[in-house]
Design an enzyme around this catalytic site. Structure first.
Site, PDB file in Angstrom:
ATOM      1  N   HIS A  45       0.952  -0.790  -0.063  1.00  0.00           N
ATOM      2  CA  HIS A  45      -0.247   0.480   0.103  1.00  0.00           C
ATOM      3  C   HIS A  45       0.795   1.190  -0.453  1.00  0.00           C
ATOM      4  O   HIS A  45       1.516   1.431   0.852  1.00  0.00           O
ATOM      5  CB  HIS A  45      -0.875  -0.161   1.602  1.00  0.00           C
ATOM      6  CG  HIS A  45      -2.217  -0.707   1.164  1.00  0.00           C
ATOM      7  ND1 HIS A  45      -1.919  -2.175   2.447  1.00  0.00           N
ATOM      8  CD2 HIS A  45      -2.756  -1.443  -0.183  1.00  0.00           C
ATOM      9  CE1 HIS A  45      -3.334  -3.125   2.142  1.00  0.00           C
ATOM     10  NE2 HIS A  45      -3.253  -2.488   0.650  1.00  0.00           N
ATOM     11  N   ASN A  57      -2.790  -5.914  -2.199  1.00  0.00           N
ATOM     12  CA  ASN A  57      -3.209  -7.105  -1.547  1.00  0.00           C
ATOM     13  C   ASN A  57      -4.335  -8.561  -1.085  1.00  0.00           C
ATOM     14  O   ASN A  57      -4.924  -8.662  -0.191  1.00  0.00           O
ATOM     15  CB  ASN A  57      -2.716  -6.304  -0.001  1.00  0.00           C
ATOM     16  CG  ASN A  57      -2.292  -7.251   0.958  1.00  0.00           C
ATOM     17  OD1 ASN A  57      -1.385  -8.080   0.971  1.00  0.00           O
ATOM     18  ND2 ASN A  57      -2.451  -6.786   2.564  1.00  0.00           N
ATOM     19  N   SER A 109      -6.166 -12.833  -0.764  1.00  0.00           N
ATOM     20  CA  SER A 109      -4.996 -12.814  -1.089  1.00  0.00           C
ATOM     21  C   SER A 109      -4.144 -11.776  -0.959  1.00  0.00           C
ATOM     22  O   SER A 109      -3.957 -10.724  -2.351  1.00  0.00           O
ATOM     23  CB  SER A 109      -5.436 -13.624  -2.731  1.00  0.00           C
ATOM     24  OG  SER A 109      -6.941 -14.325  -2.711  1.00  0.00           O
ATOM     25  N   THR A 110      -3.407 -12.148  -0.234  1.00  0.00           N
ATOM     26  CA  THR A 110      -2.179 -11.043  -0.620  1.00  0.00           C
ATOM     27  C   THR A 110      -1.218 -11.723  -0.882  1.00  0.00           C
ATOM     28  O   THR A 110      -0.762 -12.090  -1.286  1.00  0.00           O
ATOM     29  CB  THR A 110      -1.820 -11.738   1.435  1.00  0.00           C
ATOM     30  OG1 THR A 110      -1.498 -12.257   1.715  1.00  0.00           O
ATOM     31  CG2 THR A 110      -3.207 -11.212   2.189  1.00  0.00           C
ATOM     32  N   GLU A 139       2.142  -5.655  10.533  1.00  0.00           N
ATOM     33  CA  GLU A 139       1.474  -4.393  11.084  1.00  0.00           C
ATOM     34  C   GLU A 139       1.197  -3.344  11.899  1.00  0.00           C
ATOM     35  O   GLU A 139       1.517  -3.907  13.111  1.00  0.00           O
ATOM     36  CB  GLU A 139      -0.423  -5.350  10.537  1.00  0.00           C
ATOM     37  CG  GLU A 139      -1.616  -3.970  10.335  1.00  0.00           C
ATOM     38  CD  GLU A 139      -1.943  -3.821   9.199  1.00  0.00           C
ATOM     39  OE1 GLU A 139      -2.074  -4.322   8.438  1.00  0.00           O
ATOM     40  OE2 GLU A 139      -1.628  -2.814   8.231  1.00  0.00           O
TER      41      GLU A 139
END
Lengths: 335, 313
Positions: free
Chosen positions: B23, B72, B167-168, B180
């Site tokens: 991102h 992502n 589905s990353t 994260e």
């Protein structure tokens, strides 16, 4: 209080509250939406109450999809130069929108402009609630600030002044005869935090209450206000070739908006752990520390000088005084 | 010789990647990966090839989450095999390229471990994201990291919910690890958040080196927060949000939310209470990017997983 020490100012016949000038600063977007909804839902009663304050609520950027802007920053499009001049098919969306807003709320600098513009903003910086204006002697704005201080003692409140001439003033709030940005943080862009929203809602309500009280003839006593006048900006250290930043705001400065920064105080921490320090001679007050939108404007933080401004007592002009004023204005225009 | 019966054997982790910019406005990962692309000394470990990589460069350039669609969420089998080349959405093209470079997903040639660096506006602290409760290698790595940073904390979020799992970018690898760290506004770099992320990657790479050198990791239990449900904001008939995360819930990621506790606050100040039947653990509370995904927060339940002993094959 001696009557001749009270300044008499024209009635505030119309107030505009604007939200969404930056589309991802959500408190203002939601607040204006809610105010517009509430206005629609008010049912008229038999003994109709007069609308307290004629209020224009404006979503500055209705096409926005939660970005700060589409082509260019709307809140920099209100200089006299941007508002005039030729347009083409290539004119950025925000320049067109600024001219629409200028027609709706202005024209800027004219007799017909709305009396007061309150433009709602959020910041990622830990600034509390700030009124940001171009003047340190706009007594209307300063009295509104004093009123907020009395009504909202639990919220950190500051008055910020950018010493920019009317010709060069660039933001939406400069369109009205009086105007300010109400800036509240910290809030990430794209998020609405309930405490921040509620503070903005209360701030707007207290402002409108004050305007109504002013228009009804109340006298507001003199007093002092601490005014923070912007002196300069400091950019991040950057790589000379790529211009990417090479340090972050120092952890001891992060979130310390309006805490005095002394010469030698920590400013940045490089990615290799080195501390870079403030090299200025004068202790100043930092604000807009680590505002997301200012990375691209080359601003890591802004610095202000603080001084006390004596705000005189004011009240609204009577009709007689208003007429005499209008006559004087008309004859000045003739000359 | 193994000290533990039933020690799970894994091949050495020789190929490792660290992804930033999945991102484009999540700045810690973008900054760290750019730093390591210039000078990778900090992430090098003996016997391991560690590749730093910016996954969504166009989104990084514009400092936006994505260009056409969320990278992502893009690594579905359909996207990875879609024909169309330049006509495909930018992130689908990127997904195919990343799958070529670091996959193919599901094959023996895929990278051993991928760390994908993210930030959140939620007050989640440091969170490791696990995609499978049966990945004993990852479970052991996460246990190692938690011990290494103590007394600082790092929680484990497990998302293997059949409907909520997605589905990353990292799913291309045999052992995908999401990292994260929050709270941090999008587009902003906070030095405490940046340093916290950096330290976790350091410990993760230390673990990989120790594992490759033959260290055996004993069986252990791992507390995880398992994703069970997504809760949206209350909305009106037009889909507009009509309430905000309640001030009592704001910033309380990982704290128990009991039936009857305040959950949302309408714009005129009324409280909406949590109506569920049992205590849950909310997280991703008020994440900016999830407004458009109809998510105010995610409900998790506390589980204890058992990780078997592991050593290299």
């Amino acid at each position: 209080m001696e009557e001749d020490k009270v300044l008499c100012l024209p009635r505030l016949s119309q107030v505009a509250v604007c939200g969404g000038t930056h589309g991802n600063e959500l408190s203002g977007v939601y607040l204006v939406r809610e105010l517009l909804k509430a206005k629609k839902n008010v049912t008229k009663q038999e003994d109709e109450e007069e609308e307290a304050v004629p209020l224009l609520m404006v979503l500055s950027h209705p096409l926005q999809q939660c970005f700060r802007y589409i082509d260019t920053d709307l809140n920099r499009c209100f200089t006299h130069a941007s508002l005039s001049g030729p347009m083409s098919g290539m004119t950025p969306y925000e320049i067109i929108r600024a001219r629409q807003l200028n027609t709706m709320l202005g024209p800027k600098g004219s007799h017909g402009a709305v009396d007061l513009v309150c433009d709602l903003h959020n910041t990622t910086a830990n600034m509390g609630l700030c009124l940001i204006t171009y003047s340190d002697c706009d007594w209307i704005c300063l009295h509104i600030f004093r009123h907020l201080q009395k009504q909202m003692p639990d919220i950190p409140l500051r008055y910020i002044h950018f010493d920019v001439s009317n010709k060069e003033s660039y933001s939406l709030d400069s369109v009205g005869k009086h105007g300010f940005a109400m800036e509240i943080g910290p809030q990430p862009h794209g998020v609405v935090r309930s405490n921040i929203y509620m503070a903005m809602k209360a701030g707007v309500q207290h402002m409108l209450d004050w305007v109504q009280s002013f228009n009804s003839g109340s006298t507001f006593e003199e007093g002092f206000v601490d005014v923070f006048t912007m002196v300069k900006h400091i950019d991040y250290p950057r790589d000379s070739e790529t211009r990417t930043i090479t340090a972050a705001i120092h952890p001891q400065l992060q979130d310390q908006d309006f805490c005095l920064l002394r010469p030698g105080g920590p400013l940045f921490q490089t990615f290799s752990g080195e501390t870079l320090r403030y090299k200025g001679d004068e202790p100043l007050y930092p604000f807009f520390i680590n505002e997301c939108a200012y990375y691209e404007k080359g601003i890591a933080l802004s610095l202000a000088r603080k001084r006390q401004v004596m705000v005189p007592a004011i009240r609204v002009q009577t009709e007689q005084e208003q007429q005499a004023n209008n006559q004087r204005f008309a004859s000045e225009e003739e000359e | 010789m193994s000290f533990y019966s039933n020690s799970a054997r894994f091949n050495e982790a020789r190929r490792v990647a660290v992804f930033g910019g999945t991102h484009g406005n999540e700045m810690s990962g973008v900054t760290l990966v750019n730093l390591w692309m210039k000078n990778s000394a900090e992430i090098q470990r003996k016997g391991v090839e560690t590749k730093p990589f910016i996954t969504n460069p166009k989104a990084v350039d514009t400092c936006t989450r994505y260009v056409d669609m969320d990278l992502n969420r893009a690594f579905t089998p359909e996207n990875l095999s879609a024909p169309g080349g330049d006509d495909l959405p930018y992130e689908v093209q990127r997904a195919q390229e990343i799958n070529r470079m670091f996959g193919p997903k599901g094959s023996p040639e895929a990278y051993d471990v991928i760390f994908d660096l993210h930030n959140t506006t939620s007050n989640m602290g440091c969170t490791l994201i696990l995609e499978s409760s049966k990945d004993h290698f990852n479970l052991q790595m996460m246990t190692y990291i938690k011990k290494a940073i103590a007394p600082d904390t790092c929680l484990v979020l497990l998302n293997e919910h059949p409907l909520l799992k997605y589905s990353t970018t990292r799913s291309v690898a045999k052992h995908p690890v999401g990292l994260e760290v929050g709270p941090q506004p999008q587009g902003v770099l906070r030095s405490n958040i940046f340093e916290a992320m950096r330290v976790i990657i350091k410990h993760a790479l230390d673990f990989i080196q120790l594992f490759n050198e033959g260290m055996e990791f004993p069986p252990c239990t791992v507390e995880v927060f398992q994703v069970s449900e997504r809760i949206d904001y209350p909305r009106d008939a037009n889909g507009n949000i009509i309430a905000m995360v309640h001030p009592s819930l704001q910033d309380c990621d990982w704290e128990p939310l009991n039936p009857g506790d305040p959950m949302f606050q309408t714009f005129d100040g009324k409280t909406i209470h949590y109506q569920g039947s049992s205590t849950i653990y909310p997280t991703f509370i008020n994440e900016a990017a999830y407004y458009e995904k109809q998510q105010a927060f995610v409900i998790t339940r506390r589980e204890t997983l058992v990780a078997s002993a592991i050593r290299k094959a």
